[in-house]
Design an enzyme around this catalytic site. Structure first.
Site, PDB file in Angstrom:
ATOM      1  N   TYR A 143       0.822  -1.224   0.000  1.00 54.33           N
ATOM      2  CA  TYR A 143       0.000   0.000   0.000  1.00 54.33           C
ATOM      3  C   TYR A 143       0.851   1.267   0.000  1.00 54.33           C
ATOM      4  O   TYR A 143       0.363   2.356  -0.280  1.00 54.33           O
ATOM      5  CB  TYR A 143      -0.958   0.019   1.203  1.00 54.33           C
ATOM      6  N   LYS A 194       3.915 -15.306   1.766  1.00 57.19           N
ATOM      7  CA  LYS A 194       3.838 -16.013   0.481  1.00 57.19           C
ATOM      8  C   LYS A 194       5.271 -16.258   0.027  1.00 57.19           C
ATOM      9  O   LYS A 194       5.683 -15.878  -1.074  1.00 57.19           O
ATOM     10  CB  LYS A 194       3.046 -15.133  -0.510  1.00 57.19           C
ATOM     11  N   ASP A 226      -2.488 -18.318   1.076  1.00 57.14           N
ATOM     12  CA  ASP A 226      -3.617 -19.041   0.481  1.00 57.14           C
ATOM     13  C   ASP A 226      -4.086 -20.149   1.424  1.00 57.14           C
ATOM     14  O   ASP A 226      -5.287 -20.339   1.641  1.00 57.14           O
ATOM     15  CB  ASP A 226      -3.265 -19.581  -0.910  1.00 57.14           C
ATOM     16  N   ASP A 250      -5.081  -7.086   5.634  1.00 53.89           N
ATOM     17  CA  ASP A 250      -6.324  -6.407   5.282  1.00 53.89           C
ATOM     18  C   ASP A 250      -7.401  -7.451   4.968  1.00 53.89           C
ATOM     19  O   ASP A 250      -8.530  -7.402   5.469  1.00 53.89           O
ATOM     20  CB  ASP A 250      -6.054  -5.520   4.049  1.00 53.89           C
ATOM     21  N   ASP A 254     -10.531  -9.177   7.798  1.00 52.47           N
ATOM     22  CA  ASP A 254     -11.958  -9.116   7.484  1.00 52.47           C
ATOM     23  C   ASP A 254     -12.573 -10.510   7.459  1.00 52.47           C
ATOM     24  O   ASP A 254     -13.679 -10.721   7.955  1.00 52.47           O
ATOM     25  CB  ASP A 254     -12.187  -8.438   6.120  1.00 52.47           C
TER      26      ASP A 254
END
Ligand code: NAD
Length: 361
Positions: A143, A194, A226, A250, A254
């Site tokens: 970001y 990852k 994943d 992020d 959620d």
């Protein structure tokens, strides 16, 4: 003598002032019970600040926040300000606050509340007992990485670019928050990356593993993002504390939050290396129900509990508030967003009063 704390209140917009009023009343009970003294100072942020000063985060607000022990924020935003340019919108106030206070660690708990288990979209046996804390890096990663932008290639095509980057020190400081957080819980930390594909993740895994040697009492595991997403839905009870970068955090925070099924119940904390943290509900300003005394104030109250635990080191007072919330739900009190058959429907103010009655008993 009572321990004193200076608390900045940022009620913001929409339902913000309604739920903040409940949290303040509840904190006044905490003061009495735990011999604490809160000096509250209120400041403007978001749409309310735009209306009063033309800016979403006036310099005076940031000053007041910096000079406090903790910041309790409600929510910002609303239809009225949606057409303003992005640097003048309420959300810019929130980003400015995070940057101004250097809040690099975001803590998002996802805990199943037994009384609301039917609100989850997953089966009872999968979610019963779930109690996860996601520690997300908040000021680095893709970001913020450079280069970023939409560029023209030699062939005249447009190419969108973002950069995922972390330095060793950025990884270490979020890692430390995560290990310390895990220590206050079940001492299990899962680091998500990852690293089978991304070099930035290889460095992440390397640093977190090295850091683990300083915390031998914390059980450290690693998962690819994943697989972590899959495991969160398949068997969420295996997780205690999760640490991950900005983008993965992020998404996973959620997903973890929705295991609980109720947005009006979810608090969060954002912490820096030193200085005050910001404690706020996960939900927004709910303009559709603002001013109607319909909002659920419990995420705001639970954010105040996180403030006590992580911002002021008053764990016993935090436990007291959290137990009170469970008890008021056990008594059958519900706001509209968590209402179910046979329960008692209350407005925002009445829910606050019911909670205070429980706390004072
Ligand atoms: P929202 O979270 O405000 O509302 C989503 C839905 O959940 C609405 O139907 C709302 O009524 C309901 N809801 C939310 N909180 C509730 C509560 N405490 N009690 C009962 N019902 C509740 O999200 P949105 O509608 O996407 O956004 C509305 C505004 O909030 C926008 O301006 C957005 O930018 C802003 N927003 C702010 C924050 C923040 O302050 N951190 C976070 C998300 C959205």
């Amino acid at each position: 003598m009572a321990q004193q704390y200076r608390i900045t209140l940022l009620p913001g917009d929409g339902i913000g002032p309604e739920i903040m009023a409940v949290a303040v009343d509840v904190l006044k009970v905490v003061e009495k019970k735990f011999d604490l003294q809160f000096e509250f100072q209120e400041a403007l942020i978001g749409g309310a600040a735009i209306d009063a000063t033309g800016e979403p985060l006036p310099a005076a607000t940031l000053d007041v926040c910096r000079n406090s022990d903790a910041v309790l924020l409600a929510a910002i935003g609303g239809y009225k300000w949606d057409s303003l340019p992005s640097h003048l919108r309420p959300e810019a106030g929130l980003l400015g606050l995070r940057a101004g206070l250097e809040l690099f660690a975001n803590l998002r708990p996802a805990k199943i509340i037994p009384q609301l288990i039917e609100a989850s979209t997953l089966k009872r046996e999968i979610v019963e007992g779930v109690d996860i804390m996601v520690v997300r890096e908040l000021t680095g990663g893709i970001y913020f990485g450079k280069p970023r932008g939409i560029f023209e290639t030699e062939t005249g095509q447009k190419r969108g670019v973002n950069t995922m980057a972390y330095t060793e020190s950025e990884i270490d400081r979020i890692g430390r928050v995560a290990f310390e957080t895990a220590r206050k819980r079940q001492s299990k930390l899962c680091s998500v990356d990852k690293s089978n594909v991304l070099e930035v993740s290889q460095l992440w895994r390397d640093r977190i593993t090295k850091l683990g040697a300083e915390y031998p009492d914390v059980e450290l595991t690693h998962l690819y993002v994943d697989n972590a997403a899959m495991q969160l839905l398949r068997a969420p009870k295996q997780f205690d504390t999760i640490v991950t970068g900005n983008l993965f955090g992020d998404i996973l925070s959620d997903a973890a939050a929705m295991l609980t099924g109720s947005i009006g119940m979810l608090p969060s904390a954002s912490l820096g290396a030193s200085g005050p943290g910001v404690f706020e509900p996960v939900h927004g300003s709910a303009p559709d129900i603002a001013g109607q005394d319909k909002a659920n104030p419990l995420a705001q109250v639970l954010s105040a509990a996180m403030m006590l635990r992580y911002g002021l080191n008053q764990g016993a007072a935090a436990d007291f508030l959290e137990k009170g919330v469970l008890q008021v739900l056990q008594n059958g009190a519900r706001t509209g967003d968590i209402m179910s058959v046979g329960m008692q429907l209350l407005g925002c103010r009445a829910m606050g009063e019911a909670l205070i009655q429980v706390l004072e008993e």
